[in-house]
Scaffold this active site. Structure first.
Site, PDB file in Angstrom:
ATOM      1  CG  ASP A 189       5.337   5.491  -9.738  1.00 18.51           C
ATOM      2  OD1 ASP A 189       5.563   5.977 -10.862  1.00 18.51           O
ATOM      3  OD2 ASP A 189       4.226   5.518  -9.182  1.00 18.51           O
ATOM      4  CE1 TYR A 216      -0.251   8.777  -6.132  1.00 14.16           C
ATOM      5  CE2 TYR A 216       2.043   8.131  -6.035  1.00 14.16           C
ATOM      6  CZ  TYR A 216       0.789   7.991  -6.578  1.00 14.16           C
ATOM      7  OH  TYR A 216       0.578   7.060  -7.566  1.00 14.16           O
ATOM      8  CD  GLN A 233       2.200   4.202 -12.482  1.00 12.31           C
ATOM      9  OE1 GLN A 233       1.740   4.248 -11.349  1.00 12.31           O
ATOM     10  NE2 GLN A 233       3.247   4.922 -12.849  1.00 12.31           N
ATOM     11  CB  ALA A 282       6.713  -1.773   1.125  1.00 12.61           C
ATOM     12  CD  GLN A 330       4.612  -4.342   4.622  1.00 13.08           C
ATOM     13  OE1 GLN A 330       4.785  -3.137   4.456  1.00 13.08           O
ATOM     14  NE2 GLN A 330       3.456  -4.844   5.030  1.00 13.08           N
TER      15      GLN A 330
END
Length: 319
Positions: free
Chosen positions: A52, A57, A170, A274, A279
């Site tokens: 995603d 971003y 979402q 992560a 992770q």
């Protein structure tokens, strides 16, 4: 990892998805591209095939990092990206989709989502009919395979659904932030809309690694997260203390327990971010944890130590 069908589409997703907000760098501190690439690849190799991201971003940087990491296995992964609230007019959506396709180095997007409803963050209010019209057009062209919405209320999903098939919602959703359960979840269950929970670890709070007195860098978005403020944070510590014995019984971490609880909720999948490969691998292992009905109820009650005393409606951050 056993895949699930996304809504009413033909897209198959992993129940735990890789979240890549941090890969965009903006609003995060100490993120390195090399780490992001290794982490996303580790997630894929551990069975997390659904990634995603979003155009906002890092202004496309996250999408570019995803492409750099996974282009060689594109046929084996699912890309979910988003168009931001300031690009929801017909031509703007077309241009945003083309940018995302270019950033992701692909000719189709598996799931294309409206990131925030029109009007959010002082953006122009565009009728949902117009935005859905262009998304339907992109779907017919084969440029996107499924349509999703993010941060929509039940009322907004119902309206959007009048103009096309919505396959996913979402929302922010975790053991410590559960507004969706009383708002949109019943409608999603009734209409077979998949829930892709973001911040499933409450931005790291459910990992247990942020103890009393922790201070975030002012540039870190978590400095403004309401869950990390005062009484909310103190109650979260109480809840974590009660969750630890259950995690120990399953030989898993608090984070894995929180993810395992979330993905057994109706229609629900978890988008876990992560920073480092270990992770991502740990997140993937959460899909293997089998919780009993009694444990699911017990964890549910523990989470309410936080949510019953906290208005977890609206936006998670004091922006």
């Amino acid at each position: 990892m056993q895949k699930r069908t996304l809504g009413r589409s033909t897209v198959q997703i992993s129940p735990i998805l890789m979240g890549t907000w941090q890969a965009g760098k903006r609003m995060w501190v100490g993120i390195e591209d090399a780490d992001s690439i290794k982490t996303i690849r580790a997630a894929y190799e551990a069975g997390i095939t659904t990634i995603d991201t979003a155009e906002v971003y890092g202004n496309g940087h996250s999408e570019q990092i995803v492409a750099e990491t996974l282009s060689d296995v594109r046929d084996h992964v699912e890309y979910a990206t988003k168009v931001f609230s300031n690009h929801l007019k017909y031509q703007q959506v077309i241009e945003a989709c083309e940018r995302s396709l270019k950033n992701l180095k692909t000719d189709y997007i598996d799931l294309y989502q409206i990131h925030w409803p029109a009007g959010s963050f002082n953006s122009e209010i565009v009728p949902i009919e117009e935005t859905m019209s262009v998304l339907n057009h992109l779907k017919q062209q084969g440029k996107i395979r499924a349509i999703g919405v993010s941060n929509f209320s039940r009322e907004q999903i119902v309206e959007a659904s009048q103009y096309g098939t919505i396959d996913s919602l979402q929302p922010p959703y975790s053991l410590f932030w559960r507004n969706v359960e009383t708002d949109a979840m019943p409608y999603c269950i009734e209409n077979n809309i998949s829930i892709l929970a973001y911040s499933p670890l409450a931005q790291g709070l459910l990992t247990g690694k942020f103890g009393p007195g922790h201070k975030f860098d002012p540039e870190d978005n978590r400095a403004k997260n309401r869950l990390f403020q005062r009484e909310n944070f103190e109650r979260a510590q109480q809840a974590l203390d009660q969750l630890r014995p259950i995690a120990e019984n399953h030989n898993c971490s608090l984070a894995q327990l929180a993810l395992a609880w979330l993905i057994v909720q109706p229609q629900t999948n978890a988008i876990a971010g992560a920073r480092y490969p270990e992770q991502a691998k740990d997140n993937a292992k959460a899909a293997e944890i089998k919780l009993s009905v009694a444990e699911i109820a017990q964890i549910d009650n523990i989470g309410r130590i936080v949510t019953d005393h906290f208005d977890n409606t609206g936006i998670m951050w004091d922006w």
